[in-house]
Design an enzyme around this catalytic site. Structure first.
Site, PDB file in Angstrom:
ATOM      1  N   TYR A  70      44.498  35.437  35.972  1.00 32.92           N
ATOM      2  CA  TYR A  70      44.276  36.269  34.785  1.00 32.92           C
ATOM      3  C   TYR A  70      43.372  37.475  35.034  1.00 32.92           C
ATOM      4  CZ  TYR A  70      46.463  32.559  32.114  1.00 32.92           C
ATOM      5  OH  TYR A  70      47.371  31.643  31.634  1.00 32.92           O
ATOM      6  N   LEU A  71      42.657  37.478  36.146  1.00 32.31           N
ATOM      7  CA  LEU A  71      41.722  38.568  36.406  1.00 32.31           C
ATOM      8  C   LEU A  71      42.308  39.524  37.429  1.00 32.31           C
ATOM      9  CD1 LEU A  71      38.387  36.546  36.618  1.00 32.31           C
ATOM     10  CD2 LEU A  71      39.373  37.730  34.654  1.00 32.31           C
TER      11      LEU A  71
END
Length: 810
Positions: free
Chosen positions: A768-769
């Site tokens: 997600y990053l």
């Protein structure tokens, strides 16, 4: 009188010799280089003009022996007299030169019988060789004063003959009228060239001795050359050992625009698990207290259950029920008639046998472990890589999962069911038409071989539990996976540019007259604000009872007009992905709270909160707002933007590396909390924390002792005022500083571990990053990238590490 007579006679002889040589140059111009194969003409050989003249006379006589023999006979006495006089006149002339001339003359006179047999060959060889020196000889013979002078000896030479002393090779010189003759290879073995070569070696030795720096230079040159080669060789070996293979920088190449994923794909197919090995006869299964021999199929399934006896799964009714039902399908008719209840089955001996095997594997010797490691490496090299578009790419999961009992995540309704053995007949292969197709095991065949370059999988099959399709795909570090990640984060960055417009849109929709639009707007608010998953639609009873935003039920939400001093609080409590509980109390805007009250009217606990909304409807609406936008993009965007903001707030320029890493982990932890990436505390957590605390206590004691020693050293220095005591103070100061830093690192580690006890940082970091945020942060603050990403993760995010600088903004 006699002296004057001989002097005049000498001048007449020189003049007549010069005339003869000029007139016969064309006859002997091929004879000067007759001895080139065996020796090298040196400028030292041309010291005095009379030596050259006499030497050329001899060559002329040798070159045209049949026609000029009377010239050699008439001039022999004069030549010897002249040579004797010259020796006494030029005492400074080198003795070796004179000796060499004498030996050559003796050789000519003493080997007349040998000359008669070989002079023809020499003459042909001389004529062929001299074509390279014709121009130089003509200049030498036609000089104004007939002298040949050497610069090293104070003379000016009109002829410079270049030589190569190492191998005797003579570079060919082009002439207008070359003389073409076949060379007799046996000439090189004649007696005279060998003799002359020895003379030339003596001459080279003399030249080396005359130059005072020559030996030193020659000694240095080979050493330097050897050192350089050694250095290069060592460097090459070191590079080959330590440096990784050159990475395919696919991100610098143009993407395919026709929808294809590859142009060429070749691989070896999957690796199947080994066949079942029956249990030894001493290991028995008991039913109702009696030993019973099972058929191979039934025994194999029984071992799956026996291996899990000490696991909590075997205590669950649904697991036991599903296992027994599928086990009976593998039994023979007589076994089915006897084995009717699972509680009467005794798998103890089987369980102990597998437990002992596990312990034996742990106690294997280094040699045995190394053999297994080498075999696994061999399989990896053969099956773990494919060739895609002329590049070697790592395959992710090239092994077919062995048969066993399905566990699932959370309280899955199908846990305990039998996962059947996958056979080649179940496998679909995907590769290029022009590639070498994978071969199935002997006696089997593939279900199908496809050539679909619109998909990224290499192998697929359908598993029997839920009927889902399983794939063998490339490793996360591959181009296909990297491109997918890059595109995902670029889509999230595009959302950043229009997120405010989308937020204004769904805020306006809260007041819509249509209930479906209001529900869609409130659900989108939750997805945006809380980073909730959309919630995929599932068949009833097929999967665990997990929900997302669109599948929330009335029982999962509580509305609190006031709670903990806050207004309009929504309390959410539901099983999320992998049956991990999501619990959150969040204040919302008044309009959202009023809409939720409206959605809950006249509904029971099992009713859907958003009864006019599903994932497909939501994603279709999002596509209209932005190309490529889905509910998951909001989750990726909010995770990445939260990390970037937290890093700016938490990172201090005055922090050292451990403190900066703690700040990074805290920023990552904020994202993990937002995304509900929770985990159960590790079983060894308490023990590891106890060991860490023990290290901290010991380090505190060391620091206290070091401070006392520093205080005593300062007192001594104050009294003595000498250099030794001052140095002791500095040493104690450094010791205190070093121990303080070590203590600080341990304390930071303890804090970090405690805060991460129930938070999983890896999921958000890898999925997600945007990795470019982390890379930028590392470069800006001087933190080694290895402290944030391990080797595998660096391979996965090689594209981000290569393309990102410290000015990147998500």
């Amino acid at each position: 009188m006699n002296r004057e007579f001989f002097f005049k006679r000498k001048l007449r002889m020189r003049s007549s010799a010069t005339v003869r040589l000029s007139s016969t140059t064309k006859l002997c111009h091929h004879s000067v280089t007759a001895f080139k194969d065996s020796f090298i003409i040196s400028s030292y050989y041309l010291h005095h003009h009379h030596h050259h003249i006499l030497h050329l006379q001899s060559l002329d006589m040798s070159g045209d022996h049949a026609h000029k023999r009377h010239q050699m006979q008439s001039g022999s006495e004069d030549y010897n007299s002249h040579k004797h006089k010259d020796k006494h006149k030029d005492r400074e002339h080198n003795h070796k030169e004179h000796k060499r001339d004498k030996e050559r003359e003796n050789s000519k006179n003493g080997n007349s019988e040998h000359r008669s047999s070989s002079e023809k060959k020499h003459r042909e060889k001389e004529k062929e060789r001299l074509k390279h020196k014709e121009k130089q000889k003509e200049e030498m013979f036609h000089s104004s004063d007939g002298k040949y002078r050497d610069k090293e000896n104070g003379f000016v030479s009109s002829l410079s003959i270049k030589v190569e002393e190492d191998n005797g090779y003579h570079h060919p010189i082009k002439h207008e009228k070359p003389v073409k003759r076949e060379r007799d290879e046996d000439d090189r073995y004649e007696h005279k060239p060998k003799k002359l070569k020895m003379d030339n070696e003596k001459k080279v030795k003399k030249r080396k001795q005359e130059d005072s720096d020559y030996e030193e230079r020659e000694e240095k040159k080979p050493k330097k050359r050897t050192k350089e080669v050694k250095k290069d060789s060592t460097g090459g070996k070191k590079k080959a050992k330590n440096e990784p293979e050159e990475k395919w920088k696919w991100w610098e190449e143009e993407k395919y625009t026709d929808g294809s994923k590859w142009r060429f794909l070749e691989h070896k197919g999957p690796v199947f698990p080994p066949p079942y090995e029956p249990l030894p006869d001493r290991i028995r299964f008991y039913y109702d207290g009696k030993a019973m021999k099972l058929s191979p199929g039934a025994e194999e399934v029984a071992t799956f259950y026996a291996k899990m006896l000490d696991h909590e799964y075997t205590t669950k009714d649904i697991f036991r029920k599903n296992f027994f039902k599928d086990w009976r399908k593998e039994m023979r008719s007589e076994e089915k008639s006897k084995i009717t209840e699972l509680k009467k089955c005794d798998f103890t001996e089987m369980h102990e046998y597998f437990k002992a095997q596990s312990e034996a594997r742990k106690q294997m010797s280094k040699e045995e472990k190394q053999k297994i490691k080498e075999e696994n490496e061999r399989i990896l090299q053969e099956y773990g890589y494919c060739v895609m578009d002329n590049h070697k790419e790592r395959i992710g999961n090239f092994r077919i999962e062995p048969p066993g009992l399905f566990r699932g995540r959370g309280d899955h309704p199908k846990m305990g069911k039998l996962k059947r053995r996958i056979r080649p007949e179940d496998i679909i292969i995907n590769c290029s038409k022009d590639s070498v197709h994978p071969k199935p095991p002997p006696g089997t065949r593939w279900k199908e071989v496809r050539h679909d370059n619109k998909v990224t999988w290499l192998v697929s099959w359908t598993e029997n539990i839920q009927g889902s399709i399983k794939y063998i795909m490339l490793n996360p570090s591959s181009r296909i996976k990297g491109e997918k990640d890059w595109q995902k984060y670029e889509t999230a960055r595009r959302l950043k540019k229009c997120v405010e417009r989308i937020r204004a849109q769904y805020r306006e929709d809260w007041r819509s007259k249509e209930m479906r639009i209001r529900q869609r707007a409130v659900a989108l608010y939750f997805i945006d604000k809380l980073a909730l998953r959309a919630g995929n639609e599932k068949d009833e009873g097929e999967t665990a009872d997990t929900v997302g935003c669109c599948s929330l039920r009335v029982e999962h939400i509580r509305l609190r007009p006031q709670m903990d001093g806050q207004d309009y609080v929504v309390e959410l409590d539901f099983p999320g992905k992998d049956s991990i509980r999501y619990y959150n109390k969040v204040p919302v805007e008044k309009r959202v709270f009023k809409n939720l009250q409206l959605f809950l009217e006249n509904k029971q606990g099992k009713d859907d909160l958003f009864d006019r909304l599903n994932t497909s409807i939501l994603n279709k609406h999002l596509q209209e707002l932005m190309d490529g936008l889905t509910a998951k993009v909001f989750r990726t965007y909010n995770a990445s933007i939260t990390l970037q903001q937290q890093l700016k707030e938490l990172t201090s320029p005055d922090d050292n590396i451990p403190e900066k890493i703690l700040s990074y982990n805290r920023a990552n932890r904020a994202v993990a909390v937002l995304c509900n990436h929770q985990r159960a505390p590790p079983k060894t957590f308490e023990k590891s924390m106890h060991n860490l605390q023990t290290k901290i206590d010991e380090k505190n004691k060391q620091l206290s002792a070091a401070k006392k020693e520093l205080k005593a050293a300062k007192a001594d220095a104050k009294m003595l005022h000498d250099e030794k005591s001052k140095k002791a103070v500095e040493t104690k100061k450094k010791a205190v500083q070093r121990i303080s830093e070590q203590l600080m690192k341990l304390e930071v580690q303890a804090t970090d571990r405690e805060e991460n006890k129930q938070i999983a940082l890896g999921t958000s970091k890898l999925n997600y990053l945007d990795p470019r945020i982390s890379v930028t942060w590392c470069k800006k603050w001087g933190v080694p990238i290895e402290k944030i990403y391990n080797k595998t993760q660096r391979e996965k995010f090689a594209w981000a590490i290569d393309m990102t600088d410290e000015d990147f903004e998500f």
